[in-house]
Design an enzyme around this catalytic site. Structure first.
Site, mmCIF file in Angstrom:
data_model
loop_
_atom_site.group_PDB
_atom_site.id
_atom_site.type_symbol
_atom_site.label_atom_id
_atom_site.label_comp_id
_atom_site.label_asym_id
_atom_site.label_seq_id
_atom_site.Cartn_x
_atom_site.Cartn_y
_atom_site.Cartn_z
ATOM 1 C CB THR A 107 29.761 11.776 11.908
ATOM 2 O OG1 THR A 107 29.176 12.100 10.659
ATOM 3 C CG2 THR A 107 28.770 10.996 12.733
ATOM 4 C CB THR B 224 38.567 4.258 -1.265
ATOM 5 O OG1 THR B 224 37.578 4.995 -1.960
ATOM 6 C CG2 THR B 224 38.224 2.788 -1.310
ATOM 7 C CB THR C 20 40.690 0.978 -12.992
ATOM 8 O OG1 THR C 20 39.538 0.136 -13.155
ATOM 9 C CG2 THR C 20 41.341 0.695 -11.651
ATOM 10 C CD GLN C 21 33.934 3.051 -14.541
ATOM 11 O OE1 GLN C 21 32.810 2.603 -14.406
ATOM 12 N NE2 GLN C 21 34.203 4.088 -15.297
ATOM 13 C CB CYS C 22 37.944 -2.021 -11.073
ATOM 14 S SG CYS C 22 37.389 -2.564 -12.684
ATOM 15 C CB THR D 66 33.525 9.109 7.288
ATOM 16 O OG1 THR D 66 32.159 9.426 7.066
ATOM 17 C CG2 THR D 66 33.741 8.678 8.714
ATOM 18 C CG ASP D 67 30.639 12.340 3.877
ATOM 19 O OD1 ASP D 67 30.436 11.128 4.105
ATOM 20 O OD2 ASP D 67 29.775 13.218 4.037
ATOM 21 C CG ASP E 98 29.398 17.506 6.677
ATOM 22 O OD1 ASP E 98 30.096 16.888 5.845
ATOM 23 O OD2 ASP E 98 28.296 17.111 7.055
ATOM 24 C CB SER E 99 34.847 15.821 5.953
ATOM 25 O OG SER E 99 34.129 14.767 5.370
HETATM 26 N N1 ASP Z 1 29.138 14.208 6.488
HETATM 27 C C1 ASP Z 1 30.000 13.744 7.556
HETATM 28 C C2 ASP Z 1 31.387 14.323 7.322
HETATM 29 O O1 ASP Z 1 32.042 13.889 6.447
HETATM 30 C C3 ASP Z 1 30.024 12.270 7.594
HETATM 31 C C4 ASP Z 1 30.917 11.661 8.650
HETATM 32 O O2 ASP Z 1 31.715 12.270 9.305
HETATM 33 O O3 ASP Z 1 30.788 10.428 8.852
HETATM 34 O O4 ASP Z 1 31.791 15.209 8.019
#
Ligand code: ASP
Length: 337
Positions: free
Chosen positions: A12, A160, A270-272, A89-90, A57-58
């Site tokens: 992004t 995460t 764990t999913q926690c 970020t993904d 896009d990641s």
């Molecule tokens: N879909 C975007 C990515 O992961 C989201 C981002 O960068 O915030 O490339």
């Protein structure tokens, strides 16, 4: 004056609006960056910039890009004091985790960052994320793979993505932040890795057959039999609480035993959001413990999947991978006392 290398993979931070939503655009980000006044301040390190091709896009990042990023760092390792990896970020936490394992002997900062709002849009969080990451990479205090976002520097393999839309998008639920950036950038020095004295060695990650199964109430394990017993190299089970799996379904123990017998490494996470797995704490986790599953302790799913891929890529025998999965390699895991 320190010198850093910025590796721009997409995400992004450098995207522009298109008729199909935000997407990266070749050549655009460097021009945007050059307009940022802070980058001309004397405190900033010298920097060079590499734009990856294609920009992604990641969501589309795979082990192939991890290998490319790792080799770019290796190729330029001696020429720079630190590295900033601009990334979507993904899947940033997956890439940061993967690189933390792949870069054996790392003793310089490798800082992943990006943004939730593109740099070309109003209120972009990309400015601080970029500038502060560059300062951290140039400073050289950190000698590991870390992720800077929304004012906090986190260990890469502890991070995460915790929010799809907040500007503090990442958290590190099981390990304190490595630094926080308020008026000053304050390092949590006791929590940093020391960095290795060994020469840098990159381990390439191959395309491994790894599955992740998140349990839910009422799950019928038979439905997943074709996957669980398909000859996977590793399965990460996102269990309930401290490692618990429903024991109403008689299909589960034989399925897991068969997978383990076939050489599949089964890891219980764990999913926690926070806390650690303790197999055998409850009757409902005893089947996993008896069958010989790996205890994932407090590792994130991101760290578990990438650590498995790294150890499989090293070609270790299953028994060694089992032991190493339960061993802290890069600060990704804490075993309870
Ligand atoms: N879909 C975007 C990515 O992961 C989201 C981002 O960068 O915030 O490339």
């Amino acid at each position: 004056m320190s010198k850093i290398l910025i590796i721009y993979t997409g995400g992004t931070i450098g995207m522009v609006p298109t008729e199909n939503g935000f997407a990266p655009k070749e050549g655009f980000f460097l021009d945007e960056m050059k307009k940022v006044p802070d980058l001309k301040m004397p405190e900033m390190p010298d920097w060079d910039f590499i734009e990856c091709e294609p920009l992604l896009d990641s969501t589309n990042i795979t082990h192939n890009e991890w290998n490319r990023i790792a080799h770019m760092i290796e190729e330029h390792y001696a020429d720079y004091d630190g590295f900033v990896v601009l990334h979507g970020t993904d899947t940033m936490a997956y890439s940061a985790s993967a690189l933390s394992f792949m870069l054996e002997g790392l003793a310089k900062p490798v800082i992943f960052t990006g943004s939730q709002i593109p740099l070309c849009e109003m209120r972009s969080d990309g400015y601080d994320n970029l500038i502060t990451s560059m300062l951290i990479a140039g400073r050289g205090v950190v000698k590991e793979v870390a992720l800077y976002f929304g004012g906090y520097l986190l260990r890469g393999n502890r991070a995460t993505k915790a929010s799809a839309d907040k500007l503090i998008a990442f958290s590190s639920p099981n390990y304190p932040e490595l630094a926080s950036a308020g008026i000053d950038i304050v390092y949590n020095r006791k929590r940093l890795l020391e960095g290795d004295d060994l020469p840098l060695n990159v381990v390439d990650i191959g395309p491994h057959k790894i599955g992740v199964l998140k349990l839910f109430p009422g799950i019928k394990f038979g439905v997943f039999e074709p996957i669980l017993n398909s000859g996977l190299e590793g399965i990460v089970l996102e269990t309930f609480g401290t490692g618990n799996v429903p024991n109403y379904d008689p299909a589960f123990p034989p399925l897991i035993k068969k997978a383990l017998k076939g050489g599949t490494i089964v890891v219980a996470c764990t999913q926690c959001m926070q806390g650690t797995v303790r197999l055998n704490a409850y009757e409902t986790s005893s089947a996993l413990a008896k069958a010989g599953a790996v205890c994932g302790y407090d590792m994130t799913t991101e760290a578990t999947v990438t650590k498995l891929a790294y150890l499989l890529s090293k070609g270790y025998p299953v028994k060694d991978i089992h032991d190493l999965m339960e061993t802290d390699l890069r600060g990704e895991l804490t075993r309870p006392e």
